[in-house]
Design an enzyme around this catalytic site. Structure first.
Site, PDB file in Angstrom:
ATOM      1  CG  HIS A 114      -1.657  -1.184   1.520  1.00 58.90           C
ATOM      2  ND1 HIS A 114      -1.256  -2.110   2.468  1.00 58.90           N
ATOM      3  CD2 HIS A 114      -2.794  -1.675   0.985  1.00 58.90           C
ATOM      4  CE1 HIS A 114      -2.125  -3.103   2.508  1.00 58.90           C
ATOM      5  NE2 HIS A 114      -3.066  -2.860   1.612  1.00 58.90           N
ATOM      6  CG  HIS A 123      13.404 -27.161 -33.334  1.00 60.04           C
ATOM      7  ND1 HIS A 123      13.798 -28.152 -32.475  1.00 60.04           N
ATOM      8  CD2 HIS A 123      12.555 -26.350 -32.632  1.00 60.04           C
ATOM      9  CE1 HIS A 123      13.228 -27.968 -31.289  1.00 60.04           C
ATOM     10  NE2 HIS A 123      12.455 -26.873 -31.366  1.00 60.04           N
TER      11      HIS A 123
END
Length: 279
Positions: free
Chosen positions: A171, A265
């Site tokens: 806060h 890949h």
């Protein structure tokens, strides 16, 4: 209220839960509650995500099970930091700092100001509040503020802002001259929730301002805000790519695969290119 030896559930919790649409309530707490929710028991259904604050044992348990179940954050102990300058009301500041102590052990209350006189007045007001408090509350406040309270005097508001960003409070109250507020706000990077002006105390946010009050503590405000609807939403990315789109973006993917030296890949992409060319 719910507690050891008391089998009932606080009626306020029941009413709030009903208004919020809850359809199941478990009367459990502490580290074993986090374990029950994470792994399930004969009576507690295993959950996919655990959210919300609690005491130290709840937080410890929540931290331990976070490797096996999603959580929002480890919230607590509670914190308040007040950035203030003259002519702010020292009594208001003092009460907001003392009020933070009610959250429990290790609750942090810090004032940072560019005014030595304001700091001294706030300290005097805190002493007055403590002196006029019931003995039980008095001892608790003294202990908490001595161990986890601080009043910092800095040369100017820029240094005060720097202190705020370093601490990243749960806060943050800002009590400064109105014309300076936009400039100061633009420099605040780390805070869970911000309260501006003497009529926006943290205590009001605790109860009824409408914003969520499960907020990051222990510096977590550097990386996230408070609990929100986004903590209850799961995003799933969906990809559908046409042949034309594939042939357009695959060029960049092949470059990256080469760069990373990920052979398969690259071949996963090339096999599609080759099959396309033979059609």
């Amino acid at each position: 209220p719910m507690g050891r030896g008391n089998p009932s559930i606080d009626p306020g919790i029941l009413v709030a839960s009903k208004l919020a649409g809850a359809f199941r309530i478990y009367r459990i707490g502490g580290a074993h509650a986090a374990a029950a929710l994470a792994y399930g028991t004969n009576t507690v259904e295993k959950t996919d995500k655990i959210v919300g604050p609690g005491g130290i044992w709840w937080s410890a348990g929540k931290y331990v099970v976070s490797k096996d179940v999603c959580i929002d954050m480890i919230a607590g102990p509670s914190e308040i930091m007040i950035l203030a300058e003259t002519p702010s009301d020292p009594e208001i500041i003092a009460y907001d700092m003392v009020a933070q102590s009610e959250h429990g052990d290790a609750s942090i209350s810090i004032l940072v100001t560019n005014s030595k006189s304001l700091a001294e007045e706030v300290l005097a007001s805190i002493e007055d509040i403590i002196r006029d408090s019931p003995s039980k509350a008095r001892n608790f406040i003294i202990k908490n503020l001595l161990e986890y309270g601080a009043i910092m005097v800095v040369d100017n508001l820029d240094y005060a802002v720097e202190a705020v960003n370093l601490f990243a409070p749960e806060h943050l109250e800002i009590l400064i001259n109105k014309e300076k507020i936009p400039q100061i706000l633009s420099k605040i990077r780390n805070a869970g929730s911000i309260y501006i002006g003497e009529y926006a105390p943290t205590a009001l946010g605790d109860y009824c301002l409408g914003t969520n009050h499960v907020l990051p503590t222990n510096g977590l405000a550097r990386g996230r805000g408070g609990l929100s609807v986004l903590d209850y939403v799961k995003f799933i990315d969906i990809h559908f790519i046409t042949l034309e789109g594939f042939l357009e973006v695959v060029k960049d993917a092949l470059i990256l695969a080469d760069y990373e030296k990920f052979l398969f890949h690259k071949r996963s992409l090339e096999v599609r290119i080759n099959k396309t060319s033979r059609r």
